[in-house]
Design a protein around this motif. Structure first.
Motif, PDB file in Angstrom:
ATOM      1  N   ASN A 117      18.876 -21.762  15.637  1.00 41.23           N
ATOM      2  CA  ASN A 117      17.985 -20.608  15.804  1.00 41.23           C
ATOM      3  C   ASN A 117      17.679 -19.937  14.467  1.00 41.23           C
ATOM      4  O   ASN A 117      16.546 -19.525  14.215  1.00 41.23           O
ATOM      5  CB  ASN A 117      18.580 -19.605  16.785  1.00 41.23           C
ATOM      6  N   GLU A 118      18.682 -19.837  13.611  1.00 36.38           N
ATOM      7  CA  GLU A 118      18.482 -19.218  12.295  1.00 36.38           C
ATOM      8  C   GLU A 118      17.495 -20.022  11.448  1.00 36.38           C
ATOM      9  O   GLU A 118      16.566 -19.467  10.871  1.00 36.38           O
ATOM     10  CB  GLU A 118      19.829 -19.129  11.579  1.00 36.38           C
ATOM     11  N   ILE A 119      17.686 -21.334  11.395  1.00 33.03           N
ATOM     12  CA  ILE A 119      16.786 -22.144  10.562  1.00 33.03           C
ATOM     13  C   ILE A 119      15.397 -22.237  11.191  1.00 33.03           C
ATOM     14  O   ILE A 119      14.392 -22.275  10.482  1.00 33.03           O
ATOM     15  CB  ILE A 119      17.381 -23.535  10.269  1.00 33.03           C
ATOM     16  N   ASN A 120      15.334 -22.232  12.500  1.00 36.51           N
ATOM     17  CA  ASN A 120      14.043 -22.264  13.172  1.00 36.51           C
ATOM     18  C   ASN A 120      13.244 -21.001  12.856  1.00 36.51           C
ATOM     19  O   ASN A 120      12.043 -21.066  12.609  1.00 36.51           O
ATOM     20  CB  ASN A 120      14.243 -22.432  14.679  1.00 36.51           C
ATOM     21  N   GLN A 121      13.899 -19.862  12.839  1.00 32.43           N
ATOM     22  CA  GLN A 121      13.226 -18.603  12.478  1.00 32.43           C
ATOM     23  C   GLN A 121      12.790 -18.613  11.020  1.00 32.43           C
ATOM     24  O   GLN A 121      11.677 -18.204  10.697  1.00 32.43           O
ATOM     25  CB  GLN A 121      14.172 -17.428  12.705  1.00 32.43           C
ATOM     26  N   THR A 122      13.653 -19.089  10.143  1.00 29.15           N
ATOM     27  CA  THR A 122      13.336 -19.141   8.711  1.00 29.15           C
ATOM     28  C   THR A 122      12.079 -19.964   8.458  1.00 29.15           C
ATOM     29  O   THR A 122      11.274 -19.625   7.599  1.00 29.15           O
ATOM     30  CB  THR A 122      14.520 -19.739   7.925  1.00 29.15           C
ATOM     31  N   PHE A 123      11.926 -21.037   9.206  1.00 29.95           N
ATOM     32  CA  PHE A 123      10.787 -21.933   9.010  1.00 29.95           C
ATOM     33  C   PHE A 123       9.658 -21.692  10.021  1.00 29.95           C
ATOM     34  O   PHE A 123       8.884 -22.598  10.327  1.00 29.95           O
ATOM     35  CB  PHE A 123      11.259 -23.396   9.073  1.00 29.95           C
ATOM     36  N   ASN A 124       9.549 -20.473  10.492  1.00 23.75           N
ATOM     37  CA  ASN A 124       8.455 -20.073  11.391  1.00 23.75           C
ATOM     38  C   ASN A 124       8.340 -20.985  12.604  1.00 23.75           C
ATOM     39  O   ASN A 124       7.250 -21.411  12.967  1.00 23.75           O
ATOM     40  CB  ASN A 124       7.132 -20.024  10.630  1.00 23.75           C
ATOM     41  N   TRP A 125       9.458 -21.298  13.189  1.00 26.92           N
ATOM     42  CA  TRP A 125       9.536 -22.072  14.413  1.00 26.92           C
ATOM     43  C   TRP A 125       8.982 -23.491  14.277  1.00 26.92           C
ATOM     44  O   TRP A 125       8.603 -24.119  15.254  1.00 26.92           O
ATOM     45  CB  TRP A 125       8.877 -21.322  15.567  1.00 26.92           C
ATOM     46  N   ARG A 126       8.983 -24.037  13.085  1.00 26.90           N
ATOM     47  CA  ARG A 126       8.532 -25.420  12.882  1.00 26.90           C
ATOM     48  C   ARG A 126       9.686 -26.413  12.928  1.00 26.90           C
ATOM     49  O   ARG A 126       9.472 -27.608  13.085  1.00 26.90           O
ATOM     50  CB  ARG A 126       7.780 -25.548  11.557  1.00 26.90           C
ATOM     51  N   PHE A 127      10.906 -25.930  12.791  1.00 30.17           N
ATOM     52  CA  PHE A 127      12.071 -26.820  12.811  1.00 30.17           C
ATOM     53  C   PHE A 127      12.134 -27.612  14.112  1.00 30.17           C
ATOM     54  O   PHE A 127      12.285 -28.833  14.103  1.00 30.17           O
ATOM     55  CB  PHE A 127      13.361 -26.016  12.606  1.00 30.17           C
TER      56      PHE A 127
END
Length: 113
Positions: free
Chosen positions: A21-31
């Motif tokens: 969830n943290e990395i998904n938010q950092t990458f604007n939900w592109r992860f």
């Protein structure tokens, strides 16, 4: 728990979920879209390599952590992810789990390389 070769490995879904969830938010939900794309690629019969779902998610996660930044386009993220797969699986054959407790060894035969 996750079956890794000859033993069961403890996993912690809460840690995995927090990190994803943290990395998904950092990458604007592109992860998660890149994970879905890589899972689609993984299903194709002509890829030569079949990754377990958890291993694939770990590879994408560490690709984003080490080779990507949030300003990249979607295509740049995919390219860097594929490059990360190629480098880490082909040369080193080891993959960290998400909590980074241990390596998960993944051996490829010559035809898969």
């Amino acid at each position: 728990m996750w079956r890794n070769n000859l033993y069961w490995k403890k996993t912690d879904p809460k840690i995995d979920e927090e990190r994803i969830n943290e990395i998904n938010q950092t990458f604007n939900w592109r992860f998660k879209w890149v994970v879905k794309l890589m899972k689609f690629w993984n299903k194709e019969k002509n890829t030569g390599v079949k990754f377990k779902s958890y291993i694939l998610e770990c590879l994408v996660y560490y690709a984003f952590k080490t080779r990507c930044n949030s300003n990249m386009t979607y295509l740049e993220l995919v390219k860097n992810t594929v490059d990360y797969f190629s480098h880490n699986v082909r040369n080193y054959w080891n993959i960290y789990d998400l909590p980074k407790y241990e390596y998960m060894y993944y051996y490829l035969d010559n035809s898969q390389k």
